[in-house]
Design a protein around this motif. Sequence first.
Motif, PDB file in Angstrom:
ATOM      1  N   GLY A  77      -0.886   5.725   7.047  1.00  0.00           N
ATOM      2  CA  GLY A  77      -1.563   6.546   8.045  1.00  0.00           C
ATOM      3  C   GLY A  77      -2.734   7.313   7.446  1.00  0.00           C
ATOM      4  N   VAL A  78      -2.521   7.809   6.220  1.00  0.00           N
ATOM      5  CA  VAL A  78      -3.595   8.525   5.522  1.00  0.00           C
ATOM      6  C   VAL A  78      -4.768   7.577   5.251  1.00  0.00           C
ATOM      7  CG1 VAL A  78      -4.233   9.750   3.411  1.00  0.00           C
ATOM      8  CG2 VAL A  78      -1.992  10.158   4.472  1.00  0.00           C
ATOM      9  N   VAL A  79      -4.443   6.383   4.755  1.00  0.00           N
ATOM     10  CA  VAL A  79      -5.485   5.390   4.433  1.00  0.00           C
ATOM     11  C   VAL A  79      -6.254   4.990   5.691  1.00  0.00           C
ATOM     12  CG1 VAL A  79      -5.911   3.074   3.516  1.00  0.00           C
ATOM     13  CG2 VAL A  79      -4.169   4.520   2.461  1.00  0.00           C
ATOM     14  N   ILE A  80      -5.515   4.718   6.781  1.00  0.00           N
ATOM     15  CA  ILE A  80      -6.163   4.315   8.035  1.00  0.00           C
ATOM     16  C   ILE A  80      -7.051   5.443   8.571  1.00  0.00           C
ATOM     17  CG2 ILE A  80      -5.725   3.743  10.458  1.00  0.00           C
ATOM     18  CD1 ILE A  80      -3.127   2.365   9.515  1.00  0.00           C
TER      19      ILE A  80
ATOM     20  N   MET B  37      -7.295   6.206  -1.889  1.00  0.00           N
ATOM     21  CA  MET B  37      -7.024   5.212  -2.933  1.00  0.00           C
ATOM     22  C   MET B  37      -5.653   5.450  -3.583  1.00  0.00           C
ATOM     23  SD  MET B  37     -10.766   4.948  -4.738  1.00  0.00           S
ATOM     24  CE  MET B  37     -10.102   4.069  -6.151  1.00  0.00           C
ATOM     25  N   ILE B  38      -5.336   6.723  -3.831  1.00  0.00           N
ATOM     26  CA  ILE B  38      -4.042   7.065  -4.439  1.00  0.00           C
ATOM     27  C   ILE B  38      -2.899   6.684  -3.507  1.00  0.00           C
ATOM     28  CG2 ILE B  38      -2.584   8.961  -5.236  1.00  0.00           C
ATOM     29  CD1 ILE B  38      -5.186  10.395  -6.135  1.00  0.00           C
ATOM     30  N   CYS B  39      -3.056   7.021  -2.232  1.00  0.00           N
ATOM     31  CA  CYS B  39      -2.012   6.697  -1.240  1.00  0.00           C
ATOM     32  C   CYS B  39      -1.835   5.187  -1.105  1.00  0.00           C
ATOM     33  CB  CYS B  39      -2.382   7.299   0.117  1.00  0.00           C
ATOM     34  SG  CYS B  39      -2.282   9.110   0.178  1.00  0.00           S
ATOM     35  N   SER B  40      -2.964   4.461  -1.137  1.00  0.00           N
ATOM     36  CA  SER B  40      -2.910   3.007  -1.011  1.00  0.00           C
ATOM     37  C   SER B  40      -2.161   2.386  -2.188  1.00  0.00           C
ATOM     38  CB  SER B  40      -4.331   2.440  -0.934  1.00  0.00           C
ATOM     39  OG  SER B  40      -4.291   1.038  -0.838  1.00  0.00           O
ATOM     40  N   ARG B  41      -2.467   2.880  -3.385  1.00  0.00           N
ATOM     41  CA  ARG B  41      -1.790   2.370  -4.588  1.00  0.00           C
ATOM     42  C   ARG B  41      -0.289   2.653  -4.532  1.00  0.00           C
ATOM     43  NH1 ARG B  41      -2.828  -0.996  -8.986  1.00  0.00           N
ATOM     44  NH2 ARG B  41      -1.684  -0.297 -10.812  1.00  0.00           N
ATOM     45  N   TRP B  42       0.063   3.829  -4.095  1.00  0.00           N
ATOM     46  CA  TRP B  42       1.463   4.261  -4.046  1.00  0.00           C
ATOM     47  C   TRP B  42       2.254   3.435  -3.030  1.00  0.00           C
ATOM     48  CZ3 TRP B  42       3.257   9.997  -2.823  1.00  0.00           C
ATOM     49  CH2 TRP B  42       4.587  10.121  -3.231  1.00  0.00           C
ATOM     50  N   ARG B  43       1.652   3.197  -1.873  1.00  0.00           N
ATOM     51  CA  ARG B  43       2.381   2.458  -0.824  1.00  0.00           C
ATOM     52  C   ARG B  43       2.547   0.989  -1.211  1.00  0.00           C
ATOM     53  NH1 ARG B  43      -1.013  -1.374   2.628  1.00  0.00           N
ATOM     54  NH2 ARG B  43      -3.131  -0.671   2.260  1.00  0.00           N
ATOM     55  N   ILE B  44       1.603   0.422  -1.957  1.00  0.00           N
ATOM     56  CA  ILE B  44       1.742  -0.974  -2.408  1.00  0.00           C
ATOM     57  C   ILE B  44       2.929  -1.106  -3.366  1.00  0.00           C
ATOM     58  CG2 ILE B  44       0.671  -2.765  -3.842  1.00  0.00           C
ATOM     59  CD1 ILE B  44      -2.025  -1.927  -2.607  1.00  0.00           C
ATOM     60  N   LYS B  45       3.046  -0.162  -4.311  1.00  0.00           N
ATOM     61  CA  LYS B  45       4.174  -0.185  -5.250  1.00  0.00           C
ATOM     62  C   LYS B  45       5.500  -0.011  -4.527  1.00  0.00           C
ATOM     63  CE  LYS B  45       2.043   1.414  -9.561  1.00  0.00           C
ATOM     64  NZ  LYS B  45       2.061   2.470 -10.611  1.00  0.00           N
ATOM     65  N   LYS B  46       5.515   0.920  -3.592  1.00  0.00           N
ATOM     66  CA  LYS B  46       6.757   1.215  -2.858  1.00  0.00           C
ATOM     67  C   LYS B  46       7.190   0.011  -2.020  1.00  0.00           C
ATOM     68  CE  LYS B  46       8.675   5.430  -0.960  1.00  0.00           C
ATOM     69  NZ  LYS B  46       9.209   5.802  -2.267  1.00  0.00           N
ATOM     70  N   MET B  47       6.223  -0.625  -1.373  1.00  0.00           N
ATOM     71  CA  MET B  47       6.544  -1.779  -0.537  1.00  0.00           C
ATOM     72  C   MET B  47       6.974  -2.968  -1.381  1.00  0.00           C
ATOM     73  SD  MET B  47       6.907  -2.382   2.584  1.00  0.00           S
ATOM     74  CE  MET B  47       7.899  -3.834   2.945  1.00  0.00           C
ATOM     75  N   ALA B  48       6.394  -3.132  -2.546  1.00  0.00           N
ATOM     76  CA  ALA B  48       6.786  -4.221  -3.443  1.00  0.00           C
ATOM     77  C   ALA B  48       8.242  -4.069  -3.862  1.00  0.00           C
ATOM     78  CB  ALA B  48       5.879  -4.242  -4.667  1.00  0.00           C
ATOM     79  N   ARG B  49       8.667  -2.817  -4.101  1.00  0.00           N
ATOM     80  CA  ARG B  49      10.059  -2.562  -4.479  1.00  0.00           C
ATOM     81  C   ARG B  49      10.996  -2.894  -3.312  1.00  0.00           C
ATOM     82  NH1 ARG B  49       9.572   2.495  -5.458  1.00  0.00           N
ATOM     83  NH2 ARG B  49       8.674   2.189  -7.519  1.00  0.00           N
TER      84      ARG B  49
ATOM     85  N   ILE C 100     -10.811   9.303  -2.419  1.00  0.00           N
ATOM     86  CA  ILE C 100      -9.981   9.285  -3.629  1.00  0.00           C
ATOM     87  C   ILE C 100      -8.512   9.440  -3.254  1.00  0.00           C
ATOM     88  CG2 ILE C 100      -9.371  10.568  -5.721  1.00  0.00           C
ATOM     89  CD1 ILE C 100     -12.371  11.169  -6.070  1.00  0.00           C
ATOM     90  N   VAL C 101      -8.237  10.384  -2.329  1.00  0.00           N
ATOM     91  CA  VAL C 101      -6.870  10.571  -1.836  1.00  0.00           C
ATOM     92  C   VAL C 101      -6.367   9.280  -1.185  1.00  0.00           C
ATOM     93  CG1 VAL C 101      -5.431  11.801  -0.168  1.00  0.00           C
ATOM     94  CG2 VAL C 101      -7.148  13.050  -1.503  1.00  0.00           C
TER      95      VAL C 101
END
Length: 597
Positions: free
Chosen positions: A43-46, A87-99, A84-85
Amino acid sequence: MAKNTVRQDEKLNEIVKRDIIKRLYSYLKPYKFEVFQVLVLMGVVIGVNLLNPYFFRLGIDEYIANKDIKGLFLLGGLVILINIVSMICSRWRIKKMARITNNILVTIRHQLYEHIQKLSFEFFDNRPNGKIIARIIGDVNSLNNLFTSSVTNLIPDLVTLIAVVVIMISMNLKLALVSLVTLPFLLVFMFLVEVTCRKRWQLFRKKNSNMKGYIYENFSGIRVVQSFAAQDKTSRGFSEILAELNAAFIKAAKASDLFWPLVEISWGVGSVIVFWYGVKLLNTGEISVGLLVAFISYISMFWRPIMNLSNFYNNLITNMAAAERIFEIMDIKPDIEDKKCAKTMPKIKGNVVFRHVNFSYDDNEIVLKDINFSVKAGETIALVGPTGAGKTTIVNLIARFYDVDSGEVLIDGYNVSDVRLETLRSQMGIMLQDTFLFSGTIKENIRYGKLDATDEEIIKAAKAAYAHDFIMKLPNGYDTDINERGTRLSVGQRQLIAFARALLADPRILILDEATSSIDTHTERLVQKGIERLLKGRTSFVIAHRLSTIQNADRIFVIDDGRIKEMGNHDELMRMKGIYYNLFMSQFKFLDNKKAV
C-alpha cells in the motif's frame, strides 16, 4: 486404472480452472497476518507511485509557473524521501512474500508426499516412479512464481489499475474514456490465446514427465543397459523424448509470447489516441500543460499494471498444468484405507482364515478363485506352485495390501478390512521377494524393522539371521554405508540384511516370500536354522520354489490356477503323488543331474 509407460503421455482428469485457483489460494489462509503485512507494505509503495505524477503536475503548474524555486526544491526533497521509503518497503515485502511462498511449497510437497504414501500398490504398479517424482518435485516447484506473483504483483497491480482509472476520470473524463478504447479488444484476444495456451502447456508437462520417467528408469537399470551395451539405444530414445519435449515447449512458448505483443500494441495504439486527443483539448484550453503531462504519466501507470497482469495471467496459464497434475494425484482416493469405524487390532495371536476369497487385479483375469483355509496360531504354512499361481497374492491379502473382490480374510476373528492398517501391519514381519535396501548404513536398514531398536537388538537380529559375520568383515561393520538398493552387496547379503530386519520386528505373523531364493547352499543351511528358531510361536507363511526349504512346514498349500489344489504336510503330499509330488521329484532329479555333471 490403465497402465502408463515412460513413453506414453499421461491422461489427466481436467479440473475446472476456477477450482484450481481456489484450492491454490487456500494455502494462503494460515499466513493471513503475514499477507496483511505484505499488503500494508505494498500500500505504501502503490501510494508513492500514484503520488509521483501528481507531484510532477504540482511542480509544473504551481512552482515552475510561479517561479517558486524554494518550493520546487522542497517538493523535490519530499519526492526523494518518500521514494526511498517506498524502496525499503518494496524490498521488505519481497523478502516476506518469498518466505511465505517457500513455506507454502513445502506444505504442498509434504501433503502430496504423504498422500502418495497412502495410495495402494495399484497406483505404483500403473505408472513409472520417475513420473511420480516429477509431480512431487518439478510440478510443485513450478508454483513458486505463481504464489509470489499473486500477492506481490496481482494485488498491487489491480489496486494501482483501479486507482489510476479513478484518478484519470477525476482529472478529465473525456481523456479517460479515450485511453480505455483499446481495452475491450485486448481482453477478447487474450481469452482466445488462453484456450490454446493452456492445452499446449498441459502437453509440455506430460512430455516433461515422460523425460523424467525415462531418465529414472534407465539409470535404475543402468547395469542392464551396460551389460547389453545398449547405451546407444537408450541415448536414441532419450533424444526422441527430448525432441518431443522441445517441440511441445516451443509450441507452448509461442502461444504464451502472444500476450506481450497484444498488450504492447494496445498500449501503443491507446497512447497515440490519447496524445492526439489531448493535444486537441490543449489547443481549446480545456486542459493545462501540467495536466496533460500528468495524464500521460498516468497512462503509463495504467498500461504497466495491465502488462504485469497479462504476465501474471500468462504465468497462471503456464503453471495451471502443474497445479492440475498435483491436485489430480491428491484427488485419487486410496483404494486401501481405514474405514471410519475401523477398530484397533489387538495383540495378534495368529489365527488366519480365508472364507470364499475371490480376487483379481483387474476385470480381465481372476487371480484367486474361492480360496478357503484355516490356519491356527503358531502354524507354519508353505505356499508352493508355478509362477503366477497366486501365492504372493494370498500373503498380500493377509497384510491387506489389496482388498478382496468377495469373501473374507480374518485374523483372530477380525476382518482385516475392519481394523486400522497401522495396528495390523505393525504386528507383521514381511520379507518380500524383491529385497529393497535404503541408502544409509546397514544398522539403519535393519532398524527399519523396529525404529526404536537398540544397537544390541540389531546385532542380536543380525546374528539370528546369520548376517553378523559378513557384516563385521565390512570396512565399518554395522556403520558401513550402502547405496540405494544395496547394489554393492551380493544378492544373498542383501537378503540376509532384509531377513534380519524382519526378525527385529518380532512379528506375530511372519511372511517370507522367496526368502532364501538367492542364498548359496552353505548360507541357506545356516539361515534355515535361524528360520526354524524364528518360526516357533508365531504364524508363518513361507513362499518357496525351492521345495527342499519347506519340508518341515506344518502344512503345504499347492496353489495352481488361482485355487488350492492340494493341502497337507510333506509326507502326506508325497504319498498322494499329485502336483506336489511331481514338482518335488522334478526338482530332485534336476539337482541330482546337476551334481552328476
